[in-house]
Each structure stands twice: as C-alpha cells, then as structure tokens.
Design an enzyme around this catalytic site. Structure first.
Site, PDB file in Angstrom:
ATOM      1  CG  ASP A 405      33.373  26.188  19.774  1.00  0.00           C
ATOM      2  OD1 ASP A 405      33.801  27.124  20.801  1.00  0.00           O
ATOM      3  OD2 ASP A 405      32.719  26.787  18.641  1.00  0.00           O
ATOM      4  CG  HIS A 406      36.367  26.034  26.607  1.00  0.00           C
ATOM      5  ND1 HIS A 406      35.236  26.223  27.184  1.00  0.00           N
ATOM      6  CD2 HIS A 406      37.335  26.132  27.271  1.00  0.00           C
ATOM      7  CE1 HIS A 406      35.534  25.823  28.510  1.00  0.00           C
ATOM      8  NE2 HIS A 406      36.882  25.722  28.807  1.00  0.00           N
ATOM      9  NE  ARG A 407      33.645  29.871  19.439  1.00  0.00           N
ATOM     10  CZ  ARG A 407      33.408  30.068  18.278  1.00  0.00           C
ATOM     11  NH1 ARG A 407      33.445  31.205  17.614  1.00  0.00           N
ATOM     12  NH2 ARG A 407      33.124  29.046  17.227  1.00  0.00           N
TER      13      ARG A 407
END
Ligand code: CAO
Length: 433
Positions: A405-407
């Site tokens: 999850d790049h967040r």
C-alpha cells in the site's frame, strides 16, 4: 390463533439488550421480517419473524434484556395471505387471539460485515467503500436499508444511543447527497457502467452462479484494488541451501505426518522481515490518520479451494518451528477445503502469503488483503545457471513479489524489505537471528 414468537438460539450470549423495535402492533408481517434488534457486546442482531401475519402485541420494550426463549411478540397468522401480499400497511385491527401456539423466531441474522452491492446513488455521489462501513454501529435492518440505497455506512453519522446509526440517519444522508448539501470527505468516483451483452448472440453459452466464497472474495479484492494504491516490487532468492535443508528434513517430516514445503520457510522468513520493517506489520487507522503497529505475527496463507480462495491465518508464527507451521498449514488447508474453517481461523492476520509455487509461473502481482498493507506472492523455484565466483553454477532460484500500500510504504522501504527477504531465504541461518 395467536402465535407466540420467542427469542431463538443466540449462540453464546446469555442475555442481550433490545435496542430497537422495528414493527408496531397492527403491522402486516411477512416471514423473515425483522421484529426487533438486540445487541450483545459483540454485535447487533435482528430477530426475524418465523411466520407471516399481523402483529398483535410486542411483549418487549427498548432496553429490556432478553435471552433464548423470551417472549417477544404475539402474531395473528390468520391473515398470512395479507402479509404475503403486503402491499399496503395493515389496518391496526388485531383479530381475537384463540389458543396460543409457541414458535421460536427464525434464525437470527447477525450484523457481520455483509457484501456491499454496487452503489445506486446518482452519478458523482457514489463513494468508495471502506472498512469503516463494516465497523459502523448499526442494526442489520439499517445495514440492509443502507445497502439497498447504495450508502456506505462508514460515511453516515449516527444520532442514536452510542452513536448508533438509525434509519433516519441513512435517509438524511441520502437526502443530503441528492440535494447536493453533503459531500463525502473521502472523495468519490463515478465509474462508467459496463453495458450488458447478450453473449448468446455469438454462440452457445452456459451461465453458472458464482459460489458465495467467490462472490465475497471478489468484493473484497475489488474494494482493495479500487481503494488501495498498489505497487508491486519483484525479487528472487537463491533457495538452493534452504532446499537442501528442506530435503534433509523430508523423511523426518514424513515420520511426523507432515510435508515440509517451501511455504513454511517463507512464513518464518516473513516474520524476520516484518520484525525488521514493522511498517509492513501494520494497518492504517480507519480515518487514515495513524498507523497501527502490531506486536504479534499472525500470517494469512491463501488457500485455493473448489469454492474459491480463502485465507486462513497461522497465528504466532514467530513462536513456532518449521514443523509446527507445516502441520498447522496442512490442517488449515484441509479445513478450508472441507469448509470447516471457524471464524477464529480467519481472523487477526497481519500479512498474507500467496503461494503459487506448487503450480508454476514466474511472477505475479497479488492484491493486498485489506486492512493489511502488504502481501507476498511466491512463484515456483527453478534451477537456473548463476554466475558465482567466476563460473556458471546451477542454483535454485525462487521468484517472489511484494504488493504494498503506497500510502503507507515507500518504494525504497519495499525494495529493502524484499532485499532482506532475499538475504534470509538465500541463507536460512538468518531466520534464527
Ligand atoms: N517452488 C518450488 N516448489 C514448490 C514451491 C515453490 N515456491 N512451493 C511449493 N512447492 C512444491 C511443494 O514442495 C510440493 O512439492 P512435492 O509435491 O514434490 O512435495 C508441491 O509444490 C505442491 O505443494 P502444495 O501446493 O501442495 O503445498 P504448499 O505447502 O506449497 O502450499 C497451499 C499450500 C495451501 C498454499 C497451496 O495448496 C495453495 O492452495 N496454493 C494456492 C494459493 C493461491 O491460489 N494463491 C493465488 C492467490 S492470488 O489469486
């Protein structure tokens, strides 16, 4: 003839509180219509009517404590036909009660997170689903109402006791959207619909319903795919020495009644990497404002069954040896395939491993099992010539991929995580460190 409706088997709960009365005397009731909502410390549940008829009397009030067998209501089933038709509200005119008959209410419908159909609100007002909906404090009847309107409960403000979401809150939410006065804080997007196609125009077809597992998994995957910005990092490890060790233990494993496959090694290796990079052993808080770090190491393993994919969880992998993990994995896979998994077997995962190593392929991009923040996909190890100390030697190379999850995770950290995993898998002594 008045029918007594009583609280059915409510599982492990001795006493639950009545938090909502969903019908009033005189109402025309159809089979399975919800009568009251009860709440335990774990969930809210609607108690549906086992029979059609006109409600004569409610025997409970909000705030009452009830248990299995408590009388909830009296129903006149004589007007079942009217109830079946149920086109207009019934006149509040109960028929005289004759000899009373006792029945238990139909099976209760727990308010566990249920699949959300595609939203039906006007274009532009459709919002993406999130885990807050599943956690929202609302009765099953309100959940059903929200589902019918395509409303994500996580976005609705509850005005009932303990911020419970009531039907009127859902209605107010929809009114706000329709009138343009309420805007989703989470943003939204309208997707163009796929026009239905009659495939039979082009040849013979056969339509088979999807299994329940497939439908549920599909919804979870779809939600993850749409709401989580995925990136996949690829890598590969030299599994030659681990494989030698695995083979050296094969007979011992067989005597213990288990098969030691690379998956057990992977789980152990993942724990080492999760310890070193705790961001991967975490979940985003529902409001997206904090990262919740987990100090335990429960790893889900995707299991392929004839009903679809399920992800049972091997708990406390850090405290288990390779043989214990292999045994537990085998037991969970058997239970999954025999549809005997209990909710506890599916709960609490921090990270997931999806192995297609028993089948083949070189790499794939797994979808994150939300609310986890990363997933490891493992493909089949193959013998390859590798240039080592000046000469080409055959080595067993294990390809793997990490979707994250790049967040939560930056590319640099993901690359480091997979590099560390590569190091551990290439020299399993690291697992012991
Ligand atoms: N490289 C090479 N061989 C591998 C391997 C790998 N990465 N992983 C497993 N193998 C071998 C095993 O050692 C075993 O070999 P033998 O039959 O010679 O002993 C064989 O492949 C079959 O293994 P398995 O699949 O029966 O057992 P497993 O422990 O590897 O996997 C489980 C268990 C439950 C993960 C697996 O059965 C399964 O369901 N996999 C599918 C998961 C899936 O569908 N993921 C995709 C999700 S994304 O859509």
């Amino acid at each position: 003839m008045a029918l007594e409706i009583r609280v059915p088997d409510i599982g492990n709960f001795k006493e639950v509180e009545v938090i909502d009365l969903l019908v009033q005397p005189g109402a025309v009731i159809a089979v399975e219509d919800s009568l009251i909502t009860v709440e335990s410390d774990k969930a809210t549940m609607d108690i549906p009517s086992p029979s059609a008829g006109v409600l004569l009397e409610l025997k409970v009030q909000q705030g009452d404590k009830v248990a299995q067998g408590t009388l909830i209501a009296l129903l006149d089933p004589a007007v079942a036909d009217a109830a079946a038709a149920k086109s207009t509200p019934a006149p509040a005119k109960p028929t005289p009660a004759a000899a009373e008959k006792t029945v238990a209410a139909a099976e209760m419908a727990p308010s566990s997170p249920t699949p959300q159909p595609p939203p039906t609100l006007p274009r532009g007002s459709v919002v993406a689903g999130d885990s807050a909906s599943a956690k929202a404090h609302a009765s099953p009847s309100v959940r059903k109402f929200a589902r019918e309107l395509g409303v994500q409960l996580g976005l609705v403000k509850g005005t009932g006791p303990k911020n419970r979401i009531q039907k009127s809150d859902v209605t107010a939410f929809v009114k706000g959207i329709v009138s343009g006065t309420s805007v989703s804080a989470r943003g939204g997007f309208a997707l163009p619909e796929i026009p239905p196609i009659d495939f039979s125009r082009f040849g013979t077809i056969e339509s088979k319903p999807l299994s329940k597992v497939k439908r549920l998994t599909g919804q979870n995957l779809h939600r993850s795919w749409i709401t989580v910005p995925h990136v996949t990092q690829f890598n590969e490890a030299d599994f030659t020495e681990a494989e030698e060790f695995r083979k050296s233990k094969a007979a011992e494993a067989e005597r213990a009644g288990i098969k030691l496959t690379p998956v057990s090694f992977l789980l152990k290796a993942c724990v080492a990497a999760l310890r070193r990079y705790p961001e991967f052993n975490a979940s985003l808080a529902p409001d997206g404002e904090a990262l919740i770090y987990k100090k335990y190491f429960h790893i889900g393993v995707a299991v392929d069954t004839d009903q679809g994919l399920v992800v049972p969880v091997v708990h406390d992998v850090d405290q288990k040896g390779l043989f214990d993990i292999a045994r537990e994995l085998r037991d969970l896979a058997v239970k999954a395939r025999e549809r005997k998994l209990r909710p506890a077997d599916l709960e609490g995962g921090c990270f997931t491993v999806s192995s297609l190593g028993g089948v083949g392929g070189t790499q794939f991009t797994p979808i994150i099992n939300v609310p986890e923040v990363a997933i490891l996909g493992v493909s089949r190890a193959t013998l390859r010539p590798v240039y080592l100390e000046g000469e080409l030697v055959p080595r067993l190379i294990l390809p793997f991929s990490l979707s994250y999850d790049h967040r939560v995770i930056d590319g640099m950290l993901a690359a480091e995580f997979t590099e560390y995993l590569r190091t551990i898998l290439s020299d399993i002594r690291h697992i012991l460190l």
